[in-house]
Design a protein around this motif. Structure first.
Motif, PDB file in Angstrom:
ATOM      1  N   MET A   1       0.823  -1.219   0.000  1.00  0.00           N
ATOM      2  CA  MET A   1       0.000   0.000   0.000  1.00  0.00           C
ATOM      3  C   MET A   1       0.853   1.264   0.000  1.00  0.00           C
ATOM      4  O   MET A   1       0.607   2.210  -0.744  1.00  0.00           O
ATOM      5  CB  MET A   1      -0.910   0.000   1.241  1.00  0.00           C
ATOM      6  N   ILE A   2       1.886   1.229   0.851  1.00  0.00           N
ATOM      7  CA  ILE A   2       2.778   2.400   0.917  1.00  0.00           C
ATOM      8  C   ILE A   2       3.494   2.593  -0.417  1.00  0.00           C
ATOM      9  O   ILE A   2       3.619   3.710  -0.923  1.00  0.00           O
ATOM     10  CB  ILE A   2       3.792   2.216   2.066  1.00  0.00           C
ATOM     11  N   PHE A   3       3.955   1.495  -0.993  1.00  0.00           N
ATOM     12  CA  PHE A   3       4.644   1.582  -2.276  1.00  0.00           C
ATOM     13  C   PHE A   3       3.713   2.125  -3.366  1.00  0.00           C
ATOM     14  O   PHE A   3       4.126   2.956  -4.191  1.00  0.00           O
ATOM     15  CB  PHE A   3       5.171   0.209  -2.671  1.00  0.00           C
ATOM     16  N   LEU A   4       2.458   1.674  -3.363  1.00  0.00           N
ATOM     17  CA  LEU A   4       1.518   2.149  -4.384  1.00  0.00           C
ATOM     18  C   LEU A   4       1.242   3.642  -4.230  1.00  0.00           C
ATOM     19  O   LEU A   4       1.118   4.363  -5.232  1.00  0.00           O
ATOM     20  CB  LEU A   4       0.206   1.358  -4.284  1.00  0.00           C
ATOM     21  N   ILE A   5       1.133   4.104  -2.991  1.00  0.00           N
ATOM     22  CA  ILE A   5       0.902   5.542  -2.781  1.00  0.00           C
ATOM     23  C   ILE A   5       2.107   6.351  -3.253  1.00  0.00           C
ATOM     24  O   ILE A   5       1.963   7.390  -3.914  1.00  0.00           O
ATOM     25  CB  ILE A   5       0.604   5.812  -1.301  1.00  0.00           C
ATOM     26  N   LEU A   6       3.298   5.890  -2.924  1.00  0.00           N
ATOM     27  CA  LEU A   6       4.497   6.590  -3.401  1.00  0.00           C
ATOM     28  C   LEU A   6       4.559   6.588  -4.924  1.00  0.00           C
ATOM     29  O   LEU A   6       4.859   7.609  -5.554  1.00  0.00           O
ATOM     30  CB  LEU A   6       5.746   5.924  -2.816  1.00  0.00           C
ATOM     31  N   LEU A   7       4.272   5.423  -5.520  1.00  0.00           N
ATOM     32  CA  LEU A   7       4.302   5.327  -6.980  1.00  0.00           C
ATOM     33  C   LEU A   7       3.247   6.232  -7.604  1.00  0.00           C
ATOM     34  O   LEU A   7       3.512   6.925  -8.603  1.00  0.00           O
ATOM     35  CB  LEU A   7       4.073   3.870  -7.397  1.00  0.00           C
ATOM     36  N   ALA A   8       2.047   6.256  -7.006  1.00  0.00           N
ATOM     37  CA  ALA A   8       0.979   7.112  -7.544  1.00  0.00           C
ATOM     38  C   ALA A   8       1.363   8.583  -7.463  1.00  0.00           C
ATOM     39  O   ALA A   8       1.122   9.359  -8.405  1.00  0.00           O
ATOM     40  CB  ALA A   8      -0.320   6.856  -6.777  1.00  0.00           C
ATOM     41  N   SER A   9       1.965   8.986  -6.334  1.00  0.00           N
ATOM     42  CA  SER A   9       2.350  10.398  -6.199  1.00  0.00           C
ATOM     43  C   SER A   9       3.399  10.786  -7.236  1.00  0.00           C
ATOM     44  O   SER A   9       3.332  11.865  -7.835  1.00  0.00           O
ATOM     45  CB  SER A   9       2.871  10.654  -4.787  1.00  0.00           C
ATOM     46  N   VAL A  10       4.356   9.897  -7.463  1.00  0.00           N
ATOM     47  CA  VAL A  10       5.396  10.197  -8.455  1.00  0.00           C
ATOM     48  C   VAL A  10       4.797  10.262  -9.860  1.00  0.00           C
ATOM     49  O   VAL A  10       5.096  11.171 -10.654  1.00  0.00           O
ATOM     50  CB  VAL A  10       6.513   9.140  -8.374  1.00  0.00           C
ATOM     51  N   LEU A  11       3.941   9.289 -10.176  1.00  0.00           N
ATOM     52  CA  LEU A  11       3.340   9.264 -11.521  1.00  0.00           C
ATOM     53  C   LEU A  11       2.446  10.479 -11.752  1.00  0.00           C
ATOM     54  O   LEU A  11       2.471  11.087 -12.830  1.00  0.00           O
ATOM     55  CB  LEU A  11       2.544   7.970 -11.701  1.00  0.00           C
ATOM     56  N   ILE A  12       1.643  10.838 -10.758  1.00  0.00           N
ATOM     57  CA  ILE A  12       0.752  12.000 -10.921  1.00  0.00           C
ATOM     58  C   ILE A  12       1.571  13.276 -11.073  1.00  0.00           C
ATOM     59  O   ILE A  12       1.240  14.153 -11.884  1.00  0.00           O
ATOM     60  CB  ILE A  12      -0.213  12.094  -9.727  1.00  0.00           C
ATOM     61  N   ALA A  13       2.649  13.399 -10.292  1.00  0.00           N
ATOM     62  CA  ALA A  13       3.510  14.577 -10.430  1.00  0.00           C
ATOM     63  C   ALA A  13       4.132  14.626 -11.823  1.00  0.00           C
ATOM     64  O   ALA A  13       4.192  15.694 -12.453  1.00  0.00           O
ATOM     65  CB  ALA A  13       4.593  14.563  -9.357  1.00  0.00           C
TER      66      ALA A  13
END
Length: 469
Positions: A1-13
């Motif tokens: 879950m933590i990894f997905l949130i980090l990945l989502a934040s990077v991708l959205i940015a």
């Protein structure tokens, strides 16, 4: 879950920055197009209403002599007009510094204008640290014949867009930081809930031993997968108990067989000379022999000596079989060890206590037995040593008593190291091999330890570690 949130934040940015760049580029291109249309409309209007010169390339400087500055001020951008061969005819640039921009258009620009369907070329370039978006297109007369090239220099000012992007990224960063913290807490509680039963199973498995009774696992509200695992573990515990019982029974039987063989072997050794002595006495017995009493006394001493050997064998096995009974009392270990060494007459035995007084709660008799057994083994290891030497040292450290017995004898081979504390193992021609196992039993009954280090043909050091209390 933590990894997905980090990945989502990077991708959205990344997507946001990419989208911003695309929109900024489209905005600047659209604005340049609108500027170009407005400038061309002003030029065409000038041609129809205010121009008094012939619309030919040679008159470009005269046609736009004052008009170019007026249009430049209205549209707020730099305007350059070139001849068809690329040379600069007139420019609205009025700066005092000399321009680094070339005054003649390159062949690539001229070819780019002619090859496009709209006879227009747009590209971005950097001039004196500023980014300009330039457009090149033909200036047409009233008959749509090219008489010159119009160049518009539009300075891109994206500071406001950059500020908006920075604010957006900061706000998104705060949101995702909050989500990240919440995800850590949520993931922790969820994983704790999921792994609670698995941890219980794991703890039980870590405590599983062959030599003790193992408790079965009982879980409530466990998932079907965990229940299957628990059932398998409980079945394994049942099988393990059965195997432990069979193994213990087999070990006991094997131990009794080995002990019986060893006792029989040790008893046969003195029985043989006793039998020979009796047979010899029977053959040579003569009542009239004047030395009959001397011979009888000699035969008796031989029998008594062998009987004593058998008695020692029985005592040794008896002492080894029973657990050491401890009669603890406050002892000065330094004096007790010296007392144990007094029975030895060898002059190569040295006693080097590092303390004058070491108080410990130990059994005096057992401590003497430990020291005498170690010294006896050291003496037997010095059979073929030219300058034999045995050193006994006593000292204390961290509420523990250390007794070291070192010799410069033959040492212990690699194959014998793992067997040195096994009952009935010995490297000597005589003896029952119970000395060191007995010492080990006594020391471990106190919660202590026995260690040794050795080198072939250089010697061995045995170290006894005993707690003071």
């Amino acid at each position: 879950m933590i990894f997905l949130i980090l990945l989502a934040s990077v991708l959205i940015a990344a997507v946001t920055i990419y989208q911003y760049n695309e929109q900024t580029t489209e905005y600047n291109e659209g604005r340049l197009d609108r500027k170009e249309e407005s400038v061309k409309a002003a030029i065409n209007y000038w041609f129809k209403t205010g121009n008094s010169f012939a619309l030919v390339p040679e008159n470009l400087p005269y046609i736009f002599k004052d008009k170019i500055y007026e249009i430049s001020d209205i549209e707020n951008l730099e305007i350059n007009i070139h001849y068809l061969d690329g040379k600069l005819a007139i420019s609205s640039y009025t700066g005092f510094e000399k321009r680094k921009k070339p005054s003649i258009l390159s062949d690539s620009i001229l070819k780019g204008i002619t090859k496009t369907y709209q006879h227009k070329l747009v590209h971005t370039q950097e001039i004196e640290g500023d980014i300009f978006q330039s457009s090149y297109s033909y200036i047409l007369d009233n008959k749509f014949k090219p008489i010159g090239i119009l160049n518009l220099e539009y300075l891109q000012d994206n500071s406001q867009q950059d500020k908006d992007l920075e604010e957006f990224l900061m706000r998104m960063g705060f949101v995702y930081a909050l989500m990240f913290i919440l995800a850590i807490g949520f993931a922790y509680f969820i994983s704790s809930y999921i792994t609670r039963n698995i941890k219980a199973v794991t703890d039980k498995m870590k405590q599983t031993r062959l030599n003790k009774r193992n408790e079965k696992i009982i879980l409530k509200d466990a998932s079907s997968e965990i229940s299957t695992l628990v059932d398998a573990y409980n079945a394994m515990v049942n099988q393990l108990e059965e195997s432990a019982v069979k193994l213990a029974k087999g070990e006991r039987e094997q131990a009794w067989r080995e002990m019986a063989k060893q006792v029989a072997h040790e008893i046969k050794n003195p029985l043989t000379p006793m039998r020979l002595t009796v047979q010899s006495f029977q053959r040579k017995f003569d009542p009239n022999d004047p030395k009959i009493y001397e011979k009888l006394d000699e035969y008796s001493k031989t029998l008594i000596q062998q009987i004593d050997v058998m008695s020692e064998i029985a005592s040794a096995f008896s002492n080894f079989a029973k657990m050491p009974l401890q009669n603890r009392e406050a002892l000065n270990v330094v004096e007790v060890v010296k007392l144990a060494l007094d029975i030895f007459t060898e002059d190569f035995i040295e006693y080097n206590p590092k303390n004058d007084y070491i108080l410990a709660q130990l059994d005096k008799t057992q401590l003497i037995r430990v020291v005498t057994n170690l010294v006896k083994n050291a003496i037997q290891a010095l059979d073929q040593t030219e300058n034999p030497k045995i050193e006994v040292a006593v000292f204390e450290k961290d509420d523990k008593v250390f007794i070291e017995v070192s010799d410069n004898g033959t040492g212990i081979s690699e194959d014998d190291k793992i067997k040195i504390f096994e009952p009935k193992f010995t490297t000597k021609s005589s003896g029952m091999g119970l000395g060191l196992p007995m010492v080990k039993n006594i020391v471990e009954a106190y919660g202590g330890a026995i260690q040794f280090s050795t080198q072939l043909k250089k010697g061995t050091v045995f170290t006894i570690i005993l707690p003071k209390k």
